[in-house]
Design a protein around this motif. Structure first.
Motif, PDB file in Angstrom:
ATOM      1  N   ILE A   1     -17.756   1.129  -6.709  1.00 27.53           N
ATOM      2  CA  ILE A   1     -16.530   0.747  -6.486  1.00 27.53           C
ATOM      3  C   ILE A   1     -16.164   0.809  -4.975  1.00 27.53           C
ATOM      4  CG2 ILE A   1     -13.944   1.044  -6.535  1.00 27.53           C
ATOM      5  CD1 ILE A   1     -14.441   2.070  -9.208  1.00 27.53           C
ATOM      6  N   THR A   2     -16.141  -0.227  -4.007  1.00 29.83           N
ATOM      7  CA  THR A   2     -15.676  -0.243  -2.846  1.00 29.83           C
ATOM      8  C   THR A   2     -14.396  -0.072  -2.333  1.00 29.83           C
ATOM      9  OG1 THR A   2     -17.633  -1.832  -2.471  1.00 29.83           O
ATOM     10  CG2 THR A   2     -16.073  -1.610  -0.536  1.00 29.83           C
ATOM     11  N   ALA A   3     -14.015   1.059  -1.804  1.00 29.89           N
ATOM     12  CA  ALA A   3     -12.664   1.565  -1.257  1.00 29.89           C
ATOM     13  C   ALA A   3     -12.369   0.535  -0.242  1.00 29.89           C
ATOM     14  CB  ALA A   3     -12.715   3.065  -1.095  1.00 29.89           C
ATOM     15  N   LEU A   4     -11.376  -0.331  -0.327  1.00 28.73           N
ATOM     16  CA  LEU A   4     -11.154  -1.424   0.836  1.00 28.73           C
ATOM     17  C   LEU A   4      -9.802  -0.798   1.204  1.00 28.73           C
ATOM     18  CD1 LEU A   4     -12.136  -3.725   2.233  1.00 28.73           C
ATOM     19  CD2 LEU A   4     -11.002  -5.204   0.503  1.00 28.73           C
ATOM     20  N   PRO A   5      -9.583  -0.367   2.558  1.00 24.35           N
ATOM     21  CA  PRO A   5      -8.443   0.150   3.161  1.00 24.35           C
ATOM     22  C   PRO A   5      -7.415  -1.012   3.478  1.00 24.35           C
ATOM     23  CG  PRO A   5     -10.039   0.287   4.680  1.00 24.35           C
ATOM     24  CD  PRO A   5     -10.846   0.093   3.508  1.00 24.35           C
ATOM     25  N   GLU A   6      -8.034  -2.352   3.440  1.00 22.44           N
ATOM     26  CA  GLU A   6      -7.159  -3.341   3.907  1.00 22.44           C
ATOM     27  C   GLU A   6      -5.868  -3.564   2.596  1.00 22.44           C
ATOM     28  OE1 GLU A   6     -10.248  -3.708   6.766  1.00 22.44           O
ATOM     29  OE2 GLU A   6     -10.081  -3.328   4.655  1.00 22.44           O
ATOM     30  N   ILE A   7      -6.466  -3.332   1.517  1.00 22.10           N
ATOM     31  CA  ILE A   7      -5.593  -3.533   0.233  1.00 22.10           C
ATOM     32  C   ILE A   7      -4.754  -2.404  -0.273  1.00 22.10           C
ATOM     33  CG2 ILE A   7      -6.878  -5.605  -0.408  1.00 22.10           C
ATOM     34  CD1 ILE A   7      -8.133  -3.978  -2.678  1.00 22.10           C
ATOM     35  N   GLN A   8      -4.571  -1.321   0.743  1.00 26.38           N
ATOM     36  CA  GLN A   8      -3.813  -0.271   0.318  1.00 26.38           C
ATOM     37  C   GLN A   8      -2.232  -0.801   0.470  1.00 26.38           C
ATOM     38  OE1 GLN A   8      -2.709   2.478   3.717  1.00 26.38           O
ATOM     39  NE2 GLN A   8      -4.457   1.617   4.642  1.00 26.38           N
ATOM     40  N   GLU A   9      -1.321   0.042  -0.138  1.00 25.56           N
ATOM     41  CA  GLU A   9       0.040  -0.457  -0.538  1.00 25.56           C
ATOM     42  C   GLU A   9       0.808  -0.602   0.801  1.00 25.56           C
ATOM     43  OE1 GLU A   9       1.709  -2.346  -1.692  1.00 25.56           O
ATOM     44  OE2 GLU A   9       2.855  -1.785  -3.741  1.00 25.56           O
ATOM     45  N   VAL A  10       1.989  -1.348   0.645  1.00 20.60           N
ATOM     46  CA  VAL A  10       2.796  -1.620   1.929  1.00 20.60           C
ATOM     47  C   VAL A  10       3.417  -0.540   2.686  1.00 20.60           C
ATOM     48  CG1 VAL A  10       4.729  -2.867   2.599  1.00 20.60           C
ATOM     49  CG2 VAL A  10       3.050  -4.020   1.122  1.00 20.60           C
ATOM     50  N   SER A  11       4.182   0.085   1.876  1.00 18.01           N
ATOM     51  CA  SER A  11       5.322   1.091   2.457  1.00 18.01           C
ATOM     52  C   SER A  11       4.648   2.466   3.091  1.00 18.01           C
ATOM     53  CB  SER A  11       6.081   1.713   1.669  1.00 18.01           C
ATOM     54  OG  SER A  11       6.076   2.723   0.978  1.00 18.01           O
ATOM     55  N   ASN A  12       5.489   3.141   3.956  1.00 21.48           N
ATOM     56  CA  ASN A  12       5.058   4.289   4.587  1.00 21.48           C
ATOM     57  C   ASN A  12       5.558   5.572   3.742  1.00 21.48           C
ATOM     58  OD1 ASN A  12       7.774   4.016   5.297  1.00 21.48           O
ATOM     59  ND2 ASN A  12       7.003   3.729   7.522  1.00 21.48           N
ATOM     60  N   LEU A  13       5.898   5.433   2.368  1.00 24.96           N
ATOM     61  CA  LEU A  13       6.446   6.564   1.756  1.00 24.96           C
ATOM     62  C   LEU A  13       5.245   7.407   1.377  1.00 24.96           C
ATOM     63  CD1 LEU A  13       8.770   4.674  -0.666  1.00 24.96           C
ATOM     64  CD2 LEU A  13       9.662   6.211   0.892  1.00 24.96           C
ATOM     65  N   PRO A  14       5.615   8.536   0.906  1.00 22.06           N
ATOM     66  CA  PRO A  14       4.516   9.572   0.833  1.00 22.06           C
ATOM     67  C   PRO A  14       3.592   9.067  -0.426  1.00 22.06           C
ATOM     68  CG  PRO A  14       6.361  10.898   1.260  1.00 22.06           C
ATOM     69  CD  PRO A  14       6.912   9.356   1.126  1.00 22.06           C
ATOM     70  N   CYS A  15       4.178   8.344  -1.443  1.00 20.75           N
ATOM     71  CA  CYS A  15       3.336   7.933  -2.578  1.00 20.75           C
ATOM     72  C   CYS A  15       2.650   6.884  -2.157  1.00 20.75           C
ATOM     73  CB  CYS A  15       4.394   7.401  -3.607  1.00 20.75           C
ATOM     74  SG  CYS A  15       5.376   5.844  -3.234  1.00 20.75           S
ATOM     75  N   ASP A  16       2.556   6.078  -1.132  1.00 16.36           N
ATOM     76  CA  ASP A  16       1.859   4.939  -0.347  1.00 16.36           C
ATOM     77  C   ASP A  16       0.937   5.310   0.612  1.00 16.36           C
ATOM     78  OD1 ASP A  16       2.961   3.404  -2.459  1.00 16.36           O
ATOM     79  OD2 ASP A  16       4.644   2.695  -1.235  1.00 16.36           O
ATOM     80  N   ILE A  17       0.812   6.474   1.092  1.00 20.39           N
ATOM     81  CA  ILE A  17      -0.036   6.949   1.944  1.00 20.39           C
ATOM     82  C   ILE A  17      -1.325   7.735   1.362  1.00 20.39           C
ATOM     83  CG2 ILE A  17      -0.412   8.411   3.940  1.00 20.39           C
ATOM     84  CD1 ILE A  17       2.313   7.873   4.584  1.00 20.39           C
ATOM     85  N   GLY A  18      -2.485   7.246   1.582  1.00 18.46           N
ATOM     86  CA  GLY A  18      -3.502   7.752   0.794  1.00 18.46           C
ATOM     87  C   GLY A  18      -4.139   8.986   1.327  1.00 18.46           C
ATOM     88  N   SER A  19      -5.102   9.587   0.704  1.00 24.85           N
ATOM     89  CA  SER A  19      -5.719  10.895   0.930  1.00 24.85           C
ATOM     90  C   SER A  19      -6.808  10.689   1.794  1.00 24.85           C
ATOM     91  CB  SER A  19      -6.379  11.445  -0.337  1.00 24.85           C
ATOM     92  OG  SER A  19      -5.243  11.758  -1.343  1.00 24.85           O
ATOM     93  N   SER A  20      -7.159  11.786   2.679  1.00 26.64           N
ATOM     94  CA  SER A  20      -8.202  11.765   3.549  1.00 26.64           C
ATOM     95  C   SER A  20      -9.585  11.406   3.013  1.00 26.64           C
ATOM     96  CB  SER A  20      -8.274  13.143   4.457  1.00 26.64           C
ATOM     97  OG  SER A  20      -8.826  14.132   3.323  1.00 26.64           O
ATOM     98  N   PRO A  21     -10.347  11.009   3.632  1.00 23.43           N
ATOM     99  CA  PRO A  21     -11.750  10.734   3.391  1.00 23.43           C
ATOM    100  C   PRO A  21     -12.425  11.824   2.515  1.00 23.43           C
ATOM    101  CG  PRO A  21     -11.418   9.445   5.251  1.00 23.43           C
ATOM    102  CD  PRO A  21     -10.237  10.251   5.236  1.00 23.43           C
ATOM    103  N   LYS A  22     -12.215  13.056   3.339  1.00 23.53           N
ATOM    104  CA  LYS A  22     -12.994  14.403   3.033  1.00 23.53           C
ATOM    105  C   LYS A  22     -12.488  14.472   1.317  1.00 23.53           C
ATOM    106  CE  LYS A  22     -13.560  19.122   4.046  1.00 23.53           C
ATOM    107  NZ  LYS A  22     -13.199  20.057   5.369  1.00 23.53           N
ATOM    108  N   ARG A  23     -11.072  14.508   1.364  1.00 22.60           N
ATOM    109  CA  ARG A  23     -10.555  14.816  -0.039  1.00 22.60           C
ATOM    110  C   ARG A  23     -10.930  13.852  -1.143  1.00 22.60           C
ATOM    111  NH1 ARG A  23      -4.444  14.344  -2.629  1.00 22.60           N
ATOM    112  NH2 ARG A  23      -5.181  15.031  -4.726  1.00 22.60           N
TER     113      ARG A  23
END
Length: 264
Positions: A80-102
């Protein structure tokens, strides 16, 4: 000429989908129902053996939806290629991803390729390309479409032009409208017109690969499966009007400029 098929999928139910307060959960997991939705999609999806590429938003709910729903392809070695361009729209905590390290601690490299993630992919501030701003959302959606088109072209070259590419991209309800450039069915209460684990299949409108926007066109089979052959989609004028409404809603919720009307 080989065809590139792109199946766009919305993730299964996450804990943030249950209540408004849960939207404060950072990068939430799937609910038990969400995992069952993945199992149901896996059982119902008719083209597992055709999948050539798996792509996902780097958020945990999308990665797990991809792993569980398209398990046969993952088991066959499709990373699976993780593609940051298709992350979700909002800046709510639920729509902010985890660090690459995590994420690297949670997903093995032979399962998920995190190489496209930079440390600041979780930054949705005003100076970031991931800010919930209409122009930036459209820009990253265009970049994602071009990336998917390039994947298809690379597959065609590798197979000597003998095989179609079948790409599955698992993402989120809000950004899906920008990826497909289709705001039909948009529900402002829920931020999308897509159901959990709903999938639709597209081809590129310009098969030559020269369209700078890399626009997608839903296949007739996909349209009939979800709407019926007699149903009509929005006209270009209706799409522009709805896009303007979406732009105003984004400005209202997140600030920033309202996008200029799309060129006719």
């Amino acid at each position: 000429m080989p065809t590139t098929y792109v199946t766009l999928v919305r993730h299964a139910q996450g804990f943030h989908n249950l209540t408004t307060i849960n939207q404060q959960i950072p990068d939430p997991d799937l609910t038990p129902l969400g995992r069952q939705q993945c199992a149901d999609l896996c059982a119902a999806f008719p083209h597992h053996e055709k999948i050539t590429h798996l792509v996902s938003s780097p958020m945990r709910r999308t990665l797990y939806t991809c792993l569980l729903s398209f398990a046969p392809a993952a088991a066959a070695g499709k990373v699976i290629t993780a593609l940051p361009e298709i992350q979700e729209v909002s800046n709510l905590p639920c729509d902010i991803g985890s660090s690459p390290k995590r994420l690297a601690a949670e997903f093995e490299p032979e399962v998920v390729d995190l190489s496209r993630l930079t440390p600041d992919w979780t930054d949705k501030g005003p100076d970031s390309p991931w800010q919930p701003d209409m122009a930036k959302l459209e820009a990253r959606s265009q970049a994602a479409r071009r990336y998917l088109r390039d994947l298809g072209a690379k597959h065609a070259a590798e197979t000597g032009g003998k095989e179609d590419a079948h790409i599955v991209a698992v993402t989120h309800g809000g950004i899906l409208h920008f990826l497909a450039q289709d705001f039909d069915g948009m529900n402002f209460q829920y931020g999308t017109g897509w159901h959990n684990t709903e999938y639709r299949t597209y081809v590129f409108a310009d098969p030559s690969g020269l369209d700078p926007e890399a626009r997608l066109h839903e296949t007739k089979a996909s349209w009939r499966r979800r709407r019926s052959s007699s149903a009509a989609g929005l006209t270009e004028t209706e799409q522009r009007e709805l896009r303007a409404a979406v732009s105003s809603k984004i400005k209202e919720e997140f600030g920033g400029p309202t996008a200029k009307p799309a060129a006719e």
